[in-house]
Motif scaffolding. Structure first.
Motif, PDB file in Angstrom:
ATOM      1  N   THR A   1       0.827  -1.210   0.000  1.00 18.04           N
ATOM      2  CA  THR A   1       0.000   0.000   0.000  1.00 18.04           C
ATOM      3  C   THR A   1       0.860   1.258   0.000  1.00 18.04           C
ATOM      4  O   THR A   1       0.484   2.255  -0.618  1.00 18.04           O
ATOM      5  CB  THR A   1      -1.001   0.017   1.172  1.00 18.04           C
ATOM      6  OG1 THR A   1      -0.299  -0.129   2.404  1.00 18.04           O
ATOM      7  CG2 THR A   1      -2.033  -1.078   1.044  1.00 18.04           C
TER       8      THR A   1
ATOM      9  N   SER B   1       0.810   3.988  -2.916  1.00 19.13           N
ATOM     10  CA  SER B   1       0.545   5.387  -2.545  1.00 19.13           C
ATOM     11  C   SER B   1       1.631   6.316  -3.071  1.00 19.13           C
ATOM     12  O   SER B   1       1.347   7.421  -3.543  1.00 19.13           O
ATOM     13  CB  SER B   1       0.437   5.523  -1.028  1.00 19.13           C
ATOM     14  OG  SER B   1      -0.651   4.781  -0.544  1.00 19.13           O
TER      15      SER B   1
ATOM     16  N   THR C   1      -2.440   7.856   3.704  1.00 21.10           N
ATOM     17  CA  THR C   1      -2.559   6.492   4.225  1.00 21.10           C
ATOM     18  C   THR C   1      -3.125   6.410   5.640  1.00 21.10           C
ATOM     19  O   THR C   1      -3.405   5.310   6.121  1.00 21.10           O
ATOM     20  CB  THR C   1      -1.179   5.797   4.222  1.00 21.10           C
ATOM     21  OG1 THR C   1      -0.290   6.539   5.072  1.00 21.10           O
ATOM     22  CG2 THR C   1      -0.608   5.697   2.822  1.00 21.10           C
TER      23      THR C   1
END
Length: 155
Positions: free
Chosen positions: A46, A50, A66
């Motif tokens: 992630t 991102s 995030t």
């Protein structure tokens, strides 16, 4: 008045935080297991996604995107940097650091996205497309409740 066994039972059955954390640990373990062949954890995936999405974000940008506190984020970024997946460079103005994927990071993210698609498909098929979308909507609504917004540490 001392708590009762029934109080404790109600916590186990109805505490939103407890239920979300238990579910989160299980889902995280599942994603980690499926991403293991390429040497990534879902948290790393992630972050890579991102960073690629934001295009040279600062640590503050990533923290906001995030919802990860800066201390945890910096530890995770150090690992990605050590593994050669990202670069962290000081910008010319101020005490701001810019983060970018390396070629190795881009290749790793490409492979990870293929696995992520398979994971998503598997969960959606098991849960049902409508329930999957509804779950995402409910989680989004929870994150946006005014009382929940406690903020992320600023740079």
């Amino acid at each position: 008045m001392k708590y009762t066994h029934e109080d404790l039972k109600q916590i186990g059955l109805s505490c939103l935080n407890l239920s979300l954390r238990r579910t989160s640990r299980l889902i995280t373990s599942y994603y980690d297991l499926k991403l293991k062949p390429i040497g990534l954890r879902i948290t790393q995936f992630t972050l890579l996604a991102s960073i690629a999405y934001e295009n040279d974000p600062s640590i503050s940008d990533l923290a906001r995107l995030t919802d990860i506190d800066r201390t945890t984020l910096q530890r995770s970024l150090e690992i990605l940097n050590r593994d050669g997946l990202i670069t962290v460079e000081k910008k010319e103005i101020g005490n701001v650091r810019s983060i970018a994927l390396t070629k190795k990071g881009e290749l790793k993210l490409t492979k990870a996205i293929e696995l992520w698609r398979e994971i998503q498909k598997s969960i959606m098929e098991d849960l049902g497309k409508s329930e999957f979308k509804q779950t995402l909507q409910i989680l989004s609504e929870l994150r946006n409740l005014p009382g929940i917004q406690i903020g992320i540490e600023k740079e």
